[in-house]
Design a protein around this motif. Structure first.
Motif, PDB file in Angstrom:
ATOM      1  N   VAL A 226       0.838  -1.198   0.000  1.00 49.79           N
ATOM      2  CA  VAL A 226       0.000   0.000   0.000  1.00 49.79           C
ATOM      3  C   VAL A 226       0.875   1.252   0.000  1.00 49.79           C
ATOM      4  CG1 VAL A 226      -1.591   1.371   1.402  1.00 49.79           C
ATOM      5  CG2 VAL A 226      -2.030  -1.062   1.034  1.00 49.79           C
ATOM      6  N   GLU A 227       1.986   1.209   0.722  1.00 56.69           N
ATOM      7  CA  GLU A 227       2.911   2.348   0.723  1.00 56.69           C
ATOM      8  C   GLU A 227       3.311   2.721  -0.698  1.00 56.69           C
ATOM      9  OE1 GLU A 227       5.785   2.965   4.354  1.00 56.69           O
ATOM     10  OE2 GLU A 227       5.902   0.877   3.707  1.00 56.69           O
ATOM     11  N   ARG A 228       3.655   1.716  -1.494  1.00 56.11           N
ATOM     12  CA  ARG A 228       4.077   1.980  -2.867  1.00 56.11           C
ATOM     13  C   ARG A 228       2.903   2.469  -3.723  1.00 56.11           C
ATOM     14  NH1 ARG A 228       3.136   0.175  -7.411  1.00 56.11           N
ATOM     15  NH2 ARG A 228       1.924  -1.551  -6.556  1.00 56.11           N
ATOM     16  N   ALA A 229       1.781   1.755  -3.644  1.00 55.03           N
ATOM     17  CA  ALA A 229       0.651   2.081  -4.509  1.00 55.03           C
ATOM     18  C   ALA A 229       0.024   3.433  -4.172  1.00 55.03           C
ATOM     19  CB  ALA A 229      -0.406   0.988  -4.418  1.00 55.03           C
ATOM     20  N   ALA A 230       0.012   3.780  -2.877  1.00 47.84           N
ATOM     21  CA  ALA A 230      -0.606   5.028  -2.443  1.00 47.84           C
ATOM     22  C   ALA A 230       0.400   6.159  -2.283  1.00 47.84           C
ATOM     23  CB  ALA A 230      -1.347   4.812  -1.120  1.00 47.84           C
ATOM     24  N   ALA A 231       1.698   5.835  -2.446  1.00 47.48           N
ATOM     25  CA  ALA A 231       2.761   6.837  -2.279  1.00 47.48           C
ATOM     26  C   ALA A 231       2.683   7.507  -0.915  1.00 47.48           C
ATOM     27  CB  ALA A 231       2.699   7.875  -3.396  1.00 47.48           C
ATOM     28  N   ILE A 232       2.542   6.660   0.119  1.00 47.20           N
ATOM     29  CA  ILE A 232       2.536   7.165   1.489  1.00 47.20           C
ATOM     30  C   ILE A 232       3.619   6.446   2.286  1.00 47.20           C
ATOM     31  CG2 ILE A 232       0.097   7.781   1.475  1.00 47.20           C
ATOM     32  CD1 ILE A 232      -0.511   5.201   2.970  1.00 47.20           C
ATOM     33  N   ALA A 233       4.011   7.048   3.399  1.00 48.19           N
ATOM     34  CA  ALA A 233       5.044   6.472   4.271  1.00 48.19           C
ATOM     35  C   ALA A 233       4.402   6.063   5.592  1.00 48.19           C
ATOM     36  CB  ALA A 233       6.154   7.493   4.517  1.00 48.19           C
ATOM     37  N   VAL A 234       4.581   4.793   5.970  1.00 46.30           N
ATOM     38  CA  VAL A 234       3.934   4.253   7.165  1.00 46.30           C
ATOM     39  C   VAL A 234       4.985   3.638   8.085  1.00 46.30           C
ATOM     40  CG1 VAL A 234       2.194   2.655   8.046  1.00 46.30           C
ATOM     41  CG2 VAL A 234       1.866   3.747   5.805  1.00 46.30           C
ATOM     42  N   ASP A 235       4.940   3.973   9.351  1.00 45.93           N
ATOM     43  CA  ASP A 235       5.817   3.366  10.352  1.00 45.93           C
ATOM     44  C   ASP A 235       5.259   1.996  10.710  1.00 45.93           C
ATOM     45  OD1 ASP A 235       7.411   2.609  12.450  1.00 45.93           O
ATOM     46  OD2 ASP A 235       7.041   4.384  13.686  1.00 45.93           O
ATOM     47  N   LEU A 236       5.975   0.935  10.347  1.00 49.41           N
ATOM     48  CA  LEU A 236       5.505  -0.426  10.559  1.00 49.41           C
ATOM     49  C   LEU A 236       6.175  -1.104  11.755  1.00 49.41           C
ATOM     50  CD1 LEU A 236       5.447  -1.616   6.829  1.00 49.41           C
ATOM     51  CD2 LEU A 236       3.531  -0.805   8.215  1.00 49.41           C
ATOM     52  N   THR A 237       6.869  -0.343  12.576  1.00 43.66           N
ATOM     53  CA  THR A 237       7.636  -0.919  13.677  1.00 43.66           C
ATOM     54  C   THR A 237       6.783  -1.761  14.604  1.00 43.66           C
ATOM     55  OG1 THR A 237       9.152   0.967  13.624  1.00 43.66           O
ATOM     56  CG2 THR A 237       9.166  -0.399  15.607  1.00 43.66           C
ATOM     57  N   ALA A 238       5.658  -1.234  15.050  1.00 47.18           N
ATOM     58  CA  ALA A 238       4.811  -1.952  16.001  1.00 47.18           C
ATOM     59  C   ALA A 238       4.258  -3.234  15.399  1.00 47.18           C
ATOM     60  CB  ALA A 238       3.678  -1.047  16.474  1.00 47.18           C
ATOM     61  N   LEU A 239       3.861  -3.186  14.134  1.00 40.42           N
ATOM     62  CA  LEU A 239       3.335  -4.387  13.478  1.00 40.42           C
ATOM     63  C   LEU A 239       4.420  -5.447  13.329  1.00 40.42           C
ATOM     64  CD1 LEU A 239       0.912  -3.288  10.610  1.00 40.42           C
ATOM     65  CD2 LEU A 239       0.363  -4.582  12.667  1.00 40.42           C
ATOM     66  N   ARG A 240       5.633  -5.023  12.983  1.00 38.08           N
ATOM     67  CA  ARG A 240       6.723  -5.995  12.834  1.00 38.08           C
ATOM     68  C   ARG A 240       7.053  -6.640  14.184  1.00 38.08           C
ATOM     69  NH1 ARG A 240       9.078  -2.126   8.785  1.00 38.08           N
ATOM     70  NH2 ARG A 240       8.836  -3.156   6.767  1.00 38.08           N
ATOM     71  N   GLU A 241       6.981  -5.867  15.242  1.00 39.56           N
ATOM     72  CA  GLU A 241       7.233  -6.431  16.565  1.00 39.56           C
ATOM     73  C   GLU A 241       6.147  -7.430  16.940  1.00 39.56           C
ATOM     74  OE1 GLU A 241       7.453  -2.981  19.025  1.00 39.56           O
ATOM     75  OE2 GLU A 241       9.544  -2.525  18.490  1.00 39.56           O
ATOM     76  N   ALA A 242       4.898  -7.109  16.645  1.00 42.92           N
ATOM     77  CA  ALA A 242       3.795  -8.028  16.918  1.00 42.92           C
ATOM     78  C   ALA A 242       3.922  -9.301  16.098  1.00 42.92           C
ATOM     79  CB  ALA A 242       2.462  -7.343  16.634  1.00 42.92           C
ATOM     80  N   ALA A 243       4.386  -9.171  14.856  1.00 41.88           N
ATOM     81  CA  ALA A 243       4.585 -10.336  14.001  1.00 41.88           C
ATOM     82  C   ALA A 243       5.673 -11.242  14.556  1.00 41.88           C
ATOM     83  CB  ALA A 243       4.935  -9.891  12.582  1.00 41.88           C
ATOM     84  N   ALA A 244       6.732 -10.654  15.083  1.00 42.95           N
ATOM     85  CA  ALA A 244       7.818 -11.443  15.660  1.00 42.95           C
ATOM     86  C   ALA A 244       7.349 -12.211  16.897  1.00 42.95           C
ATOM     87  CB  ALA A 244       8.990 -10.531  16.018  1.00 42.95           C
ATOM     88  N   VAL A 245       6.515 -11.578  17.710  1.00 41.53           N
ATOM     89  CA  VAL A 245       5.979 -12.241  18.900  1.00 41.53           C
ATOM     90  C   VAL A 245       5.113 -13.430  18.503  1.00 41.53           C
ATOM     91  CG1 VAL A 245       4.410 -11.976  20.860  1.00 41.53           C
ATOM     92  CG2 VAL A 245       6.087 -10.194  20.358  1.00 41.53           C
ATOM     93  N   ARG A 246       4.242 -13.235  17.520  1.00 42.31           N
ATOM     94  CA  ARG A 246       3.368 -14.327  17.086  1.00 42.31           C
ATOM     95  C   ARG A 246       4.186 -15.473  16.494  1.00 42.31           C
ATOM     96  NH1 ARG A 246      -2.355 -14.266  17.148  1.00 42.31           N
ATOM     97  NH2 ARG A 246      -1.432 -14.350  19.217  1.00 42.31           N
TER      98      ARG A 246
END
Length: 317
Positions: A226-246
């Motif tokens: 979505v970042e690429r398609a919408a040309a927006i910048a999103v901080d994904l830090t929290a999601l990546r941390e949650a993914a690592a926990v799961r």
């Protein structure tokens, strides 16, 4: 707030956002609808992440009573000793968001309409035209026979105007045609194309044995695209941390239950065979091997999923 038709109400003046014909490319509308097309709550979690970074004002509200089946999806309400309180009404809204670089974009979230899909598509069209939206970018997720130990795959799709604009960036892994259950998002993409408006989207492939859990790893993949398609910048830090926990939770369980790990190993072999076939140009169906089913994971793994969903510790031998 003015009424743009009976099914959607759009704010008259939105500060910081062009609302007429526009003197340049308009904002992107990012779309995520709760319900059918959301295995692992991947799309919903991604949308909540966007809203949670900096929840913007509502600029359009849909008449949810016209689209929602209350008896099929009963909203929660709190019963406090002798009275009801805190009714959680469903909402289908468009918010004006700003990304990490203060770029404005629109975010449409809420329950997938249970009925009147054509009317919903026309209502979204009013929002698109009112704010001179440049393109609509949808997010979704489906359960697939893929292992959680491999990179998450996805299907990219776009309507004719978006394809002509060169917005597709990957080669589809699917040959020919498939008949699949429809969704409000799928119909919307078709109708927008007929109206000459660009729409594209991404569907993440979630391991079918984890489809009932929140699966943030798939949310990360969706938002990266979505970042690429919408040309927006999103901080994904929290999601990546949650993914690592799961991932760690699942790995610990598999280490203690080799009979379940063996089923996942079968999925890994199938996945790797598919990848080798792709790289050799033979296609995804080069090898005819049976895929493990969700039932093969057994009652033990189902209990594991239930415990994770409740926040309990995984069972110990």
């Amino acid at each position: 707030m003015s009424s743009s038709g009976r099914l959607v109400h759009i704010v008259d003046d939105v500060e910081g956002l062009s609302s007429g014909a526009g003197d340049g490319e308009g904002p992107v509308l990012v779309l995520s609808l709760e319900g059918f097309l959301d295995a692992g709550s991947a799309a919903g979690l991604a949308a909540r992440h966007l809203a949670g970074l900096a929840e913007g004002p509502v600029v359009a509200t849909f008449d949810v009573d016209a689209f929602y089946d209350y008896r099929a999806r009963r909203p929660p309400v709190t019963f406090a000793r002798d009275h009801y309180t805190d009714y959680e009404a469903p909402r289908l809204v468009v918010r004006l968001q700003r990304d990490a670089a203060d770029t404005p974009y629109l975010l449409l979230t809420g329950p997938e309409p249970d009925n009147r899909w054509e009317a919903f598509a026309r209502a979204v069209r009013e929002v698109v035209e009112r704010f001179s939206v440049s393109r609509v970018v949808g997010m979704g997720a489906v359960p697939m026979a893929v292992p959680h130990t491999r990179p998450i795959t996805f299907t990219e799709h776009a309507n004719a105007p978006a394809r002509r604009a060169g917005l597709l960036t990957t080669t589809s892994p699917w040959d020919g045609e498939m008949r699949v259950p429809s969704s409000a998002q799928a119909l919307l993409e078709i109708r927008l194309g007929e109206w000459g408006q660009q729409a594209l989207g991404y569907v993440a492939h979630v391991p079918h044995y984890l489809a009932q859990l929140e699966y943030p790893a798939a949310s990360v993949v969706l938002l990266e695209h979505v970042e690429r398609a919408a040309a927006i910048a999103v901080d994904l830090t929290a999601l990546r941390e949650a993914a690592a926990v799961r991932a760690e939770e699942v790995s610990e369980y598999l280490a203690e239950h080799p009979e379940v790990a063996e089923v996942v190993l079968g999925l890994e072999r199938q996945y790797d065979a598919f990848r080798r076939a792709e790289e050799s140009g033979e296609g995804l169906l080069a090898e005819d091997r049976p895929l493990p089913t969700a039932d093969e994971l057994g009652n033990e793994f189902e209990e594991f999923l239930a415990r994770l969903d409740r926040g309990d510790e995984p069972p110990r031998p």
